[in-house]
Scaffold this active site. Structure first.
Site, PDB file in Angstrom:
ATOM      1  N   HIS A 160      74.948   2.210 -70.612  1.00 53.94           N
ATOM      2  CA  HIS A 160      74.070   2.429 -71.768  1.00 53.94           C
ATOM      3  C   HIS A 160      74.609   1.705 -72.996  1.00 53.94           C
ATOM      4  O   HIS A 160      75.811   1.733 -73.267  1.00 53.94           O
ATOM      5  CB  HIS A 160      73.918   3.915 -72.080  1.00 53.94           C
ATOM      6  CG  HIS A 160      72.864   4.184 -73.111  1.00 53.94           C
ATOM      7  ND1 HIS A 160      71.525   4.019 -72.860  1.00 53.94           N
ATOM      8  CD2 HIS A 160      72.955   4.561 -74.413  1.00 53.94           C
ATOM      9  CE1 HIS A 160      70.831   4.299 -73.949  1.00 53.94           C
ATOM     10  NE2 HIS A 160      71.678   4.614 -74.906  1.00 53.94           N
ATOM     11  N   HIS A 193      68.694   3.066 -80.520  1.00 55.84           N
ATOM     12  CA  HIS A 193      68.663   2.695 -79.101  1.00 55.84           C
ATOM     13  C   HIS A 193      67.376   3.147 -78.426  1.00 55.84           C
ATOM     14  O   HIS A 193      66.569   3.882 -79.001  1.00 55.84           O
ATOM     15  CB  HIS A 193      69.882   3.289 -78.380  1.00 55.84           C
ATOM     16  CG  HIS A 193      69.849   4.793 -78.270  1.00 55.84           C
ATOM     17  ND1 HIS A 193      70.441   5.487 -77.235  1.00 55.84           N
ATOM     18  CD2 HIS A 193      69.305   5.755 -79.076  1.00 55.84           C
ATOM     19  CE1 HIS A 193      70.281   6.785 -77.395  1.00 55.84           C
ATOM     20  NE2 HIS A 193      69.596   6.984 -78.499  1.00 55.84           N
ATOM     21  N   CYS A 245      67.375   0.164 -72.468  1.00 54.65           N
ATOM     22  CA  CYS A 245      68.446   0.102 -73.477  1.00 54.65           C
ATOM     23  C   CYS A 245      68.934  -1.321 -73.742  1.00 54.65           C
ATOM     24  O   CYS A 245      68.977  -1.775 -74.897  1.00 54.65           O
ATOM     25  CB  CYS A 245      69.600   1.026 -73.090  1.00 54.65           C
ATOM     26  SG  CYS A 245      70.579   0.519 -71.660  1.00 54.65           S
TER      27      CYS A 245
END
Length: 351
Positions: free
Chosen positions: A313, A325, A265
């Site tokens: 995240h 993402h 991420c």
């Protein structure tokens, strides 16, 4: 007597009552139903496909969380190694300079000896620590200005080297601790992924195929251009970063990867901004501390968006409640609703 007994032995057996027949029939039917249900149900102790998926998703999320910690420890290790290398180079150069200063003072002492003997102060210095000597010397006026300057230079250089060596020692200890943390986080990630694989291995071939098909559909549909509505405003660098990230749609999530063939991420977000000429930290936690914090209503395309309480995240805001993402193991770079990430949205950051 014999005849009577014989007749009794040939009487018809007593028929069961209608009530008893009904009870037996019902019990038999229930037994058959239970048997059929048992045949259709998962074996005792075996989880169904949906239960396995839920547990695997949780393990993948935990693996991503550990991955961000691993990334942070790895980044710290690299930084410490560079700092230690720089300090060690400085110490080596400083030691050479100190040796030259001492050689110079030695030459001065030799010249004095040839001209009539070594000054007692210089003689004392040559056999003792200059710091200790300068602190205790009561008659500096016995030394020439040249000698005083040489002694002070040596003293300053020794203090500098002592400080640098102490700093290097501390950083080496920090590096050892960081390497231990790095190893632990790597083991944690591998453990979570191994547990997930073990669960997946309990599924039948048909169930595995169904799960794979579900994931492929999710990747494919989420990777297509989504309707971003009218919320497409973005600053120059944010727009460039978002455009770069969009070009990576479909690339797989891989732990610790920073592109260009795969990403995790924060690897995706740091790579995207690098393409826009902006250097941002490697990890999601570090990225959360740069720029201006934003609420959901303030977000623009290209802003960084952070999820979960520990901020493990991160993605790029894509407009209309969507983000772009790299989700987790088993997925690809894709669009997704902010409401289906699996953890709460915390805040955004405008770089």
């Amino acid at each position: 007597m014999f005849v009577t007994s014989h007749r009794r032995s040939h009487r018809r057996p007593k028929q069961p009552s209608r009530t008893r027949v009904t009870v037996l029939t019902t019990a038999a039917a229930a037994a058959v139903a239970l048997s059929a249900n048992a045949a259709n149900a998962a074996p005792s102790g075996k989880l169904g496909k949906d239960e396995v998926k839920a547990k695997v998703d949780t393990l993948y999320e935990q693996a991503e969380q550990a991955t961000e910690k691993y990334n942070g420890a790895n980044e710290k290790q690299q930084k410490l190694q560079k700092e230690i290398s720089t300090i060690q180079d400085n110490v080596a150069r400083g030691q050479q300079e100190l040796n030259k200063l001492r050689d110079g003072l030695g030459s001065l002492a030799t010249a004095q000896y040839r001209s009539g003997g070594i000054d007692p102060s210089v003689q004392l210095f040559l056999s003792a620590d200059p710091d200790d000597y300068l602190d205790k010397a009561s008659t500096l006026d016995q030394l020439s200005a040249q000698q005083v300057e040489a002694l002070k230079k040596i003293q300053d250089k020794q203090r500098q080297l002592t400080q640098q060596r102490a700093e290097a020692t501390d950083k080496l200890k920090d590096l050892a601790a960081t390497r231990t943390e790095l190893g632990n986080k790597k083991k944690e990630v591998q453990s979570k992924l191994a547990q997930a694989q073990k669960l997946l291995n309990t599924l039948t071939a048909k169930e595995k195929a169904a799960l794979a098909a579900e994931q492929q559909r999710a990747n494919r549909s989420s990777s297509e251009r989504v309707d971003l509505g009218n919320d497409t405003s973005a600053s120059g660098r944010a727009a460039a970063a978002f455009s770069a990230a969009r070009s990576q749609i479909g690339k797989p999530y891989v732990r610790g990867a920073t592109g260009p063939s795969s990403y995790d991420c924060s690897g995706l977000t740091s790579w995207a901004y690098a393409q826009a000429g902006v250097s941002i930290p490697r990890t999601s936690e570090a990225q959360s501390g740069i720029g201006t914090r934003l609420t959901r209503s303030q977000l623009q395309v290209g802003d960084l968006v952070f999820f979960f309480n520990d901020l493990h995240h991160v993605g790029l805001y894509a407009g209309n409640g969507q983000i772009l993402h790299a989700p987790r193991t088993g997925t690809v770079v894709r669009y997704e609703s902010m409401d289906t990430i699996g953890g709460p949205f915390m805040f955004g950051v405008r770089v």
